[in-house]
Design a protein around this motif. Structure first.
Motif, mmCIF file in Angstrom:
data_model
loop_
_atom_site.group_PDB
_atom_site.id
_atom_site.type_symbol
_atom_site.label_atom_id
_atom_site.label_comp_id
_atom_site.label_asym_id
_atom_site.label_seq_id
_atom_site.Cartn_x
_atom_site.Cartn_y
_atom_site.Cartn_z
ATOM 1 N N LYS A 100 0.833 -1.191 0.000
ATOM 2 C CA LYS A 100 0.000 0.000 0.000
ATOM 3 C C LYS A 100 0.873 1.249 0.000
ATOM 4 O O LYS A 100 2.052 1.207 0.355
ATOM 5 N N TYR A 101 0.289 2.382 -0.397
ATOM 6 C CA TYR A 101 1.030 3.634 -0.351
ATOM 7 C C TYR A 101 1.450 3.916 1.088
ATOM 8 O O TYR A 101 0.762 3.561 2.054
ATOM 9 N N GLY A 102 2.587 4.587 1.225
ATOM 10 C CA GLY A 102 3.233 4.727 2.513
ATOM 11 C C GLY A 102 2.393 5.344 3.607
ATOM 12 O O GLY A 102 2.589 5.036 4.793
ATOM 13 N N PHE A 103 1.461 6.219 3.251
ATOM 14 C CA PHE A 103 0.699 6.888 4.304
ATOM 15 C C PHE A 103 -0.211 5.931 5.064
ATOM 16 O O PHE A 103 -0.715 6.260 6.144
ATOM 17 N N LYS A 104 -0.407 4.706 4.533
ATOM 18 C CA LYS A 104 -1.209 3.716 5.251
ATOM 19 C C LYS A 104 -0.472 3.141 6.459
ATOM 20 O O LYS A 104 -1.099 2.535 7.334
ATOM 21 N N SER A 105 0.849 3.309 6.503
ATOM 22 C CA SER A 105 1.669 2.705 7.559
ATOM 23 C C SER A 105 1.887 3.698 8.693
ATOM 24 O O SER A 105 2.877 4.437 8.710
ATOM 25 N N GLY A 106 0.951 3.738 9.630
ATOM 26 C CA GLY A 106 0.977 4.705 10.714
ATOM 27 C C GLY A 106 2.213 4.587 11.595
ATOM 28 O O GLY A 106 2.698 3.488 11.868
ATOM 29 N N LYS A 107 2.687 5.725 12.048
ATOM 30 C CA LYS A 107 3.896 5.798 12.870
ATOM 31 C C LYS A 107 3.539 6.075 14.332
ATOM 32 O O LYS A 107 2.474 6.614 14.631
ATOM 33 N N SER A 108 4.469 5.750 15.230
ATOM 34 C CA SER A 108 4.340 6.043 16.665
ATOM 35 C C SER A 108 2.948 5.662 17.175
ATOM 36 O O SER A 108 2.193 6.484 17.704
ATOM 37 N N LEU A 109 2.625 4.390 17.045
ATOM 38 C CA LEU A 109 1.286 3.896 17.386
ATOM 39 C C LEU A 109 1.048 3.902 18.897
ATOM 40 O O LEU A 109 1.927 3.534 19.676
ATOM 41 N N VAL A 110 -0.163 4.288 19.286
ATOM 42 C CA VAL A 110 -0.542 4.242 20.698
ATOM 43 C C VAL A 110 -1.824 3.435 20.928
ATOM 44 O O VAL A 110 -2.121 3.063 22.065
ATOM 45 N N LYS A 111 -2.577 3.163 19.857
ATOM 46 C CA LYS A 111 -3.827 2.425 20.034
ATOM 47 C C LYS A 111 -4.142 1.649 18.759
ATOM 48 O O LYS A 111 -3.940 2.142 17.651
#
Length: 317
Positions: free
Chosen positions: A223-234
Motif C-alpha cells: 500500500k502507499y506509505g501513508f497507510k503505515s501509521g507511525k508512533s502507534l498508541v492504540k
C-alpha cells in the motif's frame, strides 16, 4: 474541518505537501530479540532473516541517510527534512499501546512486552509513496498478526483502526491544521493479519529513529506509505471501516484501500511510474530524474492479490 495547505506542484516533481506519506543490509546475528540489546551502544537490533515468502525485495536498499532524512511525518512538519530536524523532542519511553474493540482479551501492552512478543525478523520491503517516489528499506519487526492473536478478535471484527500519538508538547506539527489529529489509519482484518503486514521496531538493523515512527509503527508494503501509521498508541478492532485521516481530509483523492496500483492515477498525477530515491544524485534528484515503472501492489501481487479477487480496484481505490 481545516483543509491542508496545498502548495504549487513543481513540474520536476509532483509532491503536494498535503499528502501524508510516508516513507543497511542484513542483520548480524540470528535469533529472537534480546531485550538488553536495545540499551546497548549503537542501538543494534539482533534478529533473524525473514522466512515469509515474498517478504524480501531484490532491489538494492536505499542509503540509510536518505531513508532517515527524506520522509513525511506531518506531526513534525510538512517539509521532507522537518521530521529529522524536529523529532528529537519525541519521548519513546515509557510507551504503551492499547488494543481494544471487538476482541475477547483487550489489554494494554508496554513497549518492553511488545519487544519480546515474537521473534524479530528483517524484512527488506519496497516503500512506495503516493507522491511518486520510492525506497527500499530493511525493516525489523514481526507480523502484526502475532499481536492480534494475543487479544483474540471476535467474529464481529472486520477492520482494524490504528491511532498514532498526537502530543503538541512533543510534536510541533500537531499545533497546525494540516490534518485533524490524531492521525488515523485502517486496514481490513484480513489485510492486518496477512504475514507481510509488519509491526516495525527498527530499520537498518537499529532502533527506529524518531523521525521514522519510533518506537513502533506499521509497515504495509503493498500500500502507499501513508497507510503505515507511525508512533502507534492504540489499535482498535471494529465492525465497520474506520474513517482514516486522509479520507476525511480529501475523500476524492484518498480511498480506504490505497493499494499501489499503476493503473489507477491520483486525481492530479499519474501513478504509472516512480522515482527511486538514490537512483540520482541525492534524494531530490533533478529535473530529469530517472523514473521506473510502478509494480502492481508494489511488486507483492503474488502474495496479496487474492485479498482483492473480484473487486473493482478503480472503485475501491
Amino acid at each position: 474541518m481545516p483543509r491542508p495547505f496545498v502548495p504549487p506542484i513543481p513540474s520536476s516533481e509532483i509532491t503536494p505537501r498535503r499528502v501524508y506519506l510516508q516513507r543497511r543490509t542484513w542483520l548480524a546475528g540470528a535469533g529472537a530479540l534480546a531485550l538488553p540489546a536495545w540499551g546497548q551502544a549503537g542501538n543494534k537490533l539482533p534478529g533473524s532473516k525473514s522466512t515469509v515468502p515474498g517478504a524480501l525485495a531484490l532491489d538494492k536498499p536505499t542509503a540509510q541517510r536518505d531513508a532517515t532524512t527524506y520522509n513525511n511525518f506531518y506531526e513534525f512538519g510538512t517539509d521532507k527534512s522537518d521530521p529529522a530536524e524536529n523529532a528529537h523532542t519525541l519521548r519513546t519511553r515509557p510507551w504503551t499501546v492499547s488494543v481494544e474493540g471487538e476482541c475477547l482479551k483487550p489489554r494494554t501492552f508496554g513497549i518492553e512486552e511488545l519487544l519480546k512478543l515474537a521473534p524479530m525478523e528483517e524484512r527488506i520491503y519496497r516503500l512506495r509513496c503516493v507522491e511518486g517516489w520510492s525506497m527500499v528499506i530493511p525493516w525489523v519487526g514481526y507480523s502484526l498478526s502475532a499481536l492480534l492473536k494475543q487479544v483474540e478478535p471476535t467474529g464481529k471484527a472486520k477492520f482494524v483502526e490504528f491511532v498514532t500519538l498526537a502530543d503538541k508538547t512533543q510534536m510541533p506539527g500537531v499545533r497546525s491544521g494540516v490534518l485533524d489529529w490524531p492521525y488515523l489509519e485502517g486496514l481490513r482484518l484480513d489485510e492486518a493479519q496477512h504475514p507481510l503486514t509488519l509491526l516495525g521496531f527498527g530499520m537498518y538493523g537499529e532502533l527506529l529513529p524518531n523521525q521514522n515512527g519510533a518506537p513502533l509503527r506499521l509497515v504495509v508494503p503493498w500500500k502507499y506509505g501513508f497507510k503505515s501509521g507511525k508512533s502507534l498508541v492504540k489499535i482498535r478492532l471494529t465492525e465497520k471501516p474506520p474513517i482514516t485521516s486522509w479520507m476525511a481530509a480529501a475523500p476524492r483523492e484518498y480511498g480506504f484501500f490505497s493499494n499501489v496500483n499503476p493503473q489507477v492515477d491520483h486525481p492530479r498525477w499519474s501513478q504509472a511510474t516512480e522515482r527511486r530515491i538514490g537512483d540520482d544524485a541525492g534524494p531530490l534528484g533533478g529535473l530529469f530524474a530517472k523514473r521506473r515503472p510502478t509494480l502492481m501492489f508494489n511488486g507483492y501481487a503474488e502474495q496479496v492479490g487474492p485479498l482483492y479477487a473480484g473487486m473493482d480496484l478503480r472503485r475501491f481505490f
